[in-house]
Design a protein around this motif. Structure first.
Motif, mmCIF file in Angstrom:
data_model
loop_
_atom_site.group_PDB
_atom_site.id
_atom_site.type_symbol
_atom_site.label_atom_id
_atom_site.label_comp_id
_atom_site.label_asym_id
_atom_site.label_seq_id
_atom_site.Cartn_x
_atom_site.Cartn_y
_atom_site.Cartn_z
ATOM 1 N N VAL A 121 0.937 -1.040 -0.028
ATOM 2 C CA VAL A 121 0.029 -0.157 0.057
ATOM 3 C C VAL A 121 0.889 1.421 -0.095
ATOM 4 N N GLU A 181 -5.467 4.715 -7.036
ATOM 5 C CA GLU A 181 -6.314 3.657 -6.089
ATOM 6 C C GLU A 181 -7.588 3.861 -6.353
ATOM 7 N N HIS A 213 -8.752 -0.852 -3.839
ATOM 8 C CA HIS A 213 -9.474 -0.841 -2.433
ATOM 9 C C HIS A 213 -10.016 -2.280 -2.122
ATOM 10 N N VAL A 239 -7.431 -4.461 -0.764
ATOM 11 C CA VAL A 239 -7.103 -3.922 0.436
ATOM 12 C C VAL A 239 -8.098 -4.517 1.294
ATOM 13 N N LEU A 240 -9.263 -4.277 0.982
ATOM 14 C CA LEU A 240 -10.436 -5.003 1.727
ATOM 15 C C LEU A 240 -10.305 -6.612 1.844
ATOM 16 N N CYS A 263 -7.823 -7.376 4.469
ATOM 17 C CA CYS A 263 -8.323 -7.400 5.891
ATOM 18 C C CYS A 263 -9.013 -8.291 6.334
ATOM 19 N N GLU A 318 -10.056 -2.544 10.690
ATOM 20 C CA GLU A 318 -9.340 -1.831 9.630
ATOM 21 C C GLU A 318 -10.157 -2.082 8.317
ATOM 22 N N VAL A 354 -10.962 1.135 5.734
ATOM 23 C CA VAL A 354 -10.655 1.304 4.538
ATOM 24 C C VAL A 354 -11.899 1.531 3.588
ATOM 25 N N TYR A 355 -13.062 0.955 3.911
ATOM 26 C CA TYR A 355 -14.242 1.104 3.306
ATOM 27 C C TYR A 355 -14.805 2.714 3.690
ATOM 28 N N ARG A 397 -12.625 5.119 3.927
ATOM 29 C CA ARG A 397 -11.879 6.093 3.091
ATOM 30 C C ARG A 397 -12.207 5.856 1.736
#
Length: 478
Positions: free
Chosen positions: A395, A405, A410, A413-414, A417, A425, A429-430, A432
């Protein structure tokens, strides 16, 4: 790691080393004296200028001091006036162009609004065309309609191209009924009649929505208007029939292309068919079609080989994946970012962090620039391998490399997590992601989070997300 995967890694190492030796040999040749002598070009002799008395630039005695100041003063006034206007004009128009090129639709609309308030603004069809195409591609059909209406209000006459761009904006958001309304408007205007591109865009939208009844009617209307479908149109229908599992209709269209003079199959046709069966995991069928197209006289391209590599990678057929890559080298086809992405993705899916990292390092060593898919595959690969600290590193690397991004990033990254059972987290992220105007949640986003909540028995969170997903779908349509 299997023995075949180890063999593939060893083969790549050999190819990279051979590539490096060729580069060293080339540099030695270029440094040799003979090479420099052959490349030297003698400059032609310039004829010496003979100056007359009083003409030499260093001799200013023949000019009066006052006569010299007047033109300089006038030029300075002109430059001052120009500098007061042009920097602002150039800065705003350049900023608008950059926002369009980088697909920052919201920024582009804000700059365009500011530009329209300036006294030097003149409405131009080209500016509206670029903006309508941009917002259409970014899934903003309502903004496309607003721009179209604004253009009409400013006195610009719409063209068939502008109408087609508006129609495409609706099609990209799956608003087929609205797109057909635009088509009807075009047919009423003598100077804005739909052409093969208009029908092709609409046919593609109908195919993707599995509205094959509308596809048939559009073909009939094209025939009535004496508009012949081109290869692009046929390739679109081929892909649609294939995804829907209508292989008999797909083959019928393909046979029709072989008999046609205006829509002969091309390498894109080959890529469409190979990609279809490759994504379905039907490798043997993919290979048979590859041989058929070669017998038709269609030569493969880099993308063709990348499709084969991706298909073999998903089936963990590393030997065949390596064979295709070696074949590309022999035919002097360059390995591209997509080539590396397919290999990285193959190792990412099985959590093979070692070979994934090795491929990424070789990719950067050859000067290939990583893109969003590269980082997504790396993040998912580390998550599958349980190396969550390296997810954070990826990241951070994305930020250093200025990787866009987007929603896919995303989602990766989700996924990481959720894989780490770090729901707090995941929620951060969601949040953001939702704060970014240009990064909207999609079906994959909701699927990842809903599955994570179900795993922990958090049914209330599941219910809230399902409601949010329904609202997001409604907003997209309206």
């Amino acid at each position: 790691m299997s023995s075949s995967a180890a063999a593939a890694a060893a083969a790549w190492s050999l190819w990279f080393s051979s590539s490096s030796s060729l580069d060293n040999q080339r540099h030695r040749i270029m440094r040799s004296p003979g090479f420099q002598v052959r490349c030297a070009v003698a400059e032609p002799m310039k004829k010496k200028k003979v100056w007359k008395q009083g003409e030499y630039p260093g001799d200013m005695s023949s000019f009066d001091r006052n006569q010299r100041r007047t033109p300089i003063k006038n030029i300075k006034k002109k430059l001052d006036r120009k500098s007061n206007l042009n920097p602002w004009v150039n800065t705003v128009t350049q900023a608008l162009s950059e926002a369009i090129d980088t697909k920052h639709w919201l920024t582009a609309l804000e700059i365009f609004k500011m530009l329209k308030e300036q006294p030097f603004y003149q409405p131009k069809e080209g500016s509206y065309m670029k903006l309508i195409v941009l917002v259409g591609r970014c899934g903003q059909p309502q903004h496309a309609r607003n721009l179209f209406n604004s253009m009409i209000e400013e006195g610009l006459e719409p063209t068939a191209q502008i109408y087609t761009a508006l129609l495409a904006a609706y099609c990209r958001s799956n608003l087929i009924d609205e797109a057909f309304k635009v088509l009807e408007q075009m047919k009423k205007l003598p100077l804005c009649q739909p052409d093969v591109y208009t029908f092709s865009i609409l046919i593609k939208a109908c195919v993707e929505a599995s509205r094959f009844d509308l596809v048939k009617s559009l073909y009939q209307e094209m025939a009535e208007r004496c508009i012949t479908p081109n290869t692009v149109t046929q390739n679109t229908v081929l892909a649609g029939y294939g995804k829907a599992g209508k292989f008999d209709l797909m083959e019928k269209v393909l046979l029709g292309m072989l008999d046609s003079t205006s829509s002969k199959p091309d390498v894109w046709t080959m890529n469409t068919i190979l990609s279809l069966f490759g994504n379905m995991g039907q490798v043997e069928t993919m290979e048979r079609w590859y041989e058929k197209f070669r017998n038709f006289g269609i030569d493969p391209e880099t993308r063709t080989f990348n499709i084969l590599i991706g298909a073999y990678g998903k089936k963990k057929m590393y030997d065949k994946m390596s064979t295709v890559m070696e074949y590309m080298r022999k035919l002097s086809f360059p390995w591209t970012t997509s080539t590396y992405n397919n290999v990285i993705e193959a190792f990412s899916d099985v959590g093979d962090a070692k070979n994934m990292e090795y491929t990424f390092d070789q990719m950067r060593a050859e000067g290939m620039r990583a893109d969003t898919k590269t980082l997504c595959c790396l993040i998912r690969g580390y998550a599958n391998a349980g190396l969550f600290h390296k997810v954070i590193s990826m990241v951070e690397l994305a930020g250093k490399l200025e990787i866009p991004e987007n929603t896919s990033f995303h989602n990766a990254v989700l996924y990481a997590c959720a894989k780490a059972d770090d729901l707090m987290e995941m929620e951060r992220v969601y949040r953001r992601m939702k704060d970014k105007q240009q990064c909207r949640a999609d079906a994959t986003t909701f699927a990842i989070m809903i599955e994570a909540y179900k795993k922990e028995g958090m049914n209330d969170k599941v219910f809230d997300l399902e409601q949010e997903q329904e609202q997001e779908t409604i907003l997209k349509v309206t």
